[in-house]
Design a protein around this motif. Structure first.
Motif, PDB file in Angstrom:
ATOM      1  N   ILE A 115     -23.398  32.775  37.849  1.00 23.06           N
ATOM      2  CA  ILE A 115     -23.963  32.216  36.621  1.00 23.06           C
ATOM      3  C   ILE A 115     -24.385  30.769  36.922  1.00 23.06           C
ATOM      4  O   ILE A 115     -23.582  29.983  37.417  1.00 23.06           O
ATOM      5  CB  ILE A 115     -22.933  32.246  35.465  1.00 23.06           C
ATOM      6  CG1 ILE A 115     -22.480  33.683  35.180  1.00 23.06           C
ATOM      7  CG2 ILE A 115     -23.500  31.587  34.206  1.00 23.06           C
ATOM      8  CD1 ILE A 115     -21.239  33.786  34.298  1.00 23.06           C
ATOM      9  N   LEU A 136     -24.521  29.285  28.526  1.00 26.84           N
ATOM     10  CA  LEU A 136     -24.998  30.668  28.450  1.00 26.84           C
ATOM     11  C   LEU A 136     -26.203  30.818  27.535  1.00 26.84           C
ATOM     12  O   LEU A 136     -26.558  31.925  27.151  1.00 26.84           O
ATOM     13  CB  LEU A 136     -23.852  31.574  27.969  1.00 26.84           C
ATOM     14  CG  LEU A 136     -22.589  31.531  28.820  1.00 26.84           C
ATOM     15  CD1 LEU A 136     -21.468  32.303  28.147  1.00 26.84           C
ATOM     16  CD2 LEU A 136     -22.853  32.050  30.229  1.00 26.84           C
ATOM     17  N   SER A 141     -28.698  32.840  32.644  1.00 28.85           N
ATOM     18  CA  SER A 141     -27.245  32.676  32.592  1.00 28.85           C
ATOM     19  C   SER A 141     -26.595  33.832  31.845  1.00 28.85           C
ATOM     20  O   SER A 141     -25.564  34.373  32.273  1.00 28.85           O
ATOM     21  CB  SER A 141     -26.878  31.354  31.902  1.00 28.85           C
ATOM     22  OG  SER A 141     -27.378  30.274  32.647  1.00 28.85           O
ATOM     23  N   LYS A 144     -26.578  36.981  33.974  1.00 29.72           N
ATOM     24  CA  LYS A 144     -25.562  36.900  35.035  1.00 29.72           C
ATOM     25  C   LYS A 144     -24.164  37.118  34.442  1.00 29.72           C
ATOM     26  O   LYS A 144     -23.323  37.766  35.062  1.00 29.72           O
ATOM     27  CB  LYS A 144     -25.631  35.558  35.775  1.00 29.72           C
ATOM     28  CG  LYS A 144     -26.886  35.382  36.598  1.00 29.72           C
ATOM     29  CD  LYS A 144     -26.875  36.280  37.821  1.00 29.72           C
ATOM     30  CE  LYS A 144     -28.056  35.959  38.732  1.00 29.72           C
ATOM     31  NZ  LYS A 144     -28.141  36.877  39.873  1.00 29.72           N
ATOM     32  N   LEU A 145     -23.923  36.574  33.247  1.00 31.51           N
ATOM     33  CA  LEU A 145     -22.635  36.801  32.579  1.00 31.51           C
ATOM     34  C   LEU A 145     -22.470  38.295  32.286  1.00 31.51           C
ATOM     35  O   LEU A 145     -21.428  38.884  32.582  1.00 31.51           O
ATOM     36  CB  LEU A 145     -22.541  36.008  31.272  1.00 31.51           C
ATOM     37  CG  LEU A 145     -21.266  36.328  30.479  1.00 31.51           C
ATOM     38  CD1 LEU A 145     -20.101  35.479  30.965  1.00 31.51           C
ATOM     39  CD2 LEU A 145     -21.471  36.152  29.001  1.00 31.51           C
TER      40      LEU A 145
END
Length: 161
Positions: A115, A136, A141, A144-145
Motif C-alpha cells: 500500500i 486509503l 491505495s 492494494k488494501l
C-alpha cells in the motif's frame, strides 16, 4: 442472584453498542468526510465476504470488526476504528490458524506494505498495524488494501474450510 447478574451486565455494557449510523457520524466528526467515504466503500465491498460485522461497545470510541466464522474458529479480518484507523490485528491473527505460522504473517505484512505510504517493520507481526484512513483515500491505495484483505480472507477460509 438477579442483582449480581444485573450488576455484571451493566458493568460490561458501560459503553453503547455502535451501529453503522453512529459509527459513521463519529468517524466524520473525529476524522473527516473522506475517511467516512473510505469506510463506507470498504464495508460495502467487505461485508458480503465475511460471516458478520461485529460492532464494538464503547462509550467514546467505536469499532467494526469484520469476522469470518467457520465452526468454532473465528478469524477477525481487521478492526476499523472511529479514531480514523484501519487496523490489521496481527496480535489476534497470531493465535488463529494459519496465521499462527510467522511465515504466513510475514506474507500478509508484505501485501500490506504494498500500500503506497505504508511501511511496517517486522515488529508488528505480533502487534497491530495501524493504517490511517487518510492513506486509503486514493484508488491505488484502496485497491492494494483490498488485495491484502482478500489474501487474508483466502488464507483464513482455506485453512478453516
Amino acid at each position: 442472584t438477579e442483582t449480581a447478574r444485573q450488576k455484571k451486565s451493566s458493568a460490561t455494557n458501560a459503553g453503547k453498542r455502535w451501529d453503522e449510523a453512529t459509527f459513521m457520524a463519529a468517524l466524520e466528526e473525529r476524522s473527516c468526510e473522506t475517511s467516512r467515504k473510505v469506510v463506507e466503500e470498504i464495508l460495502h465491498w467487505l461485508s458480503p465476504q465475511v460471516t458478520y460485522l461485529w460492532w464494538g461497545i464503547g462509550s467514546k470510541e467505536g469499532a467494526i470488526v469484520p469476522t469470518i466464522q467457520q465452526g468454532k474458529i473465528k478469524v477477525r479480518v481487521c478492526r476499523i476504528a472511529t479514531r480514523g484507523w484501519f487496523i490489521f490485528r496481527f496480535d489476534w491473527l497470531a493465535s488463529t490458524p494459519p496465521f499462527k505460522e510467522e511465515s504466513i504473517r510475514r506474507q500478509l505484512l508484505a501485501k500490506i506494505n504494498e500500500i503506497p505510504g505504508v511501511n511496517f517493520g517486522e515488529d508488528v507481526l505480533t502487534k497491530r498495524a495501524r493504517i490511517p484512513l487518510e492513506k486509503l483515500t486514493n484508488s491505488e491505495s484502496l485497491e492494494k488494501l483490498k488485495s491484502a484483505v482478500v489474501w487474508l480472507i483466502d488464507h483464513a477460509t482455506t485453512e478453516c474450510g
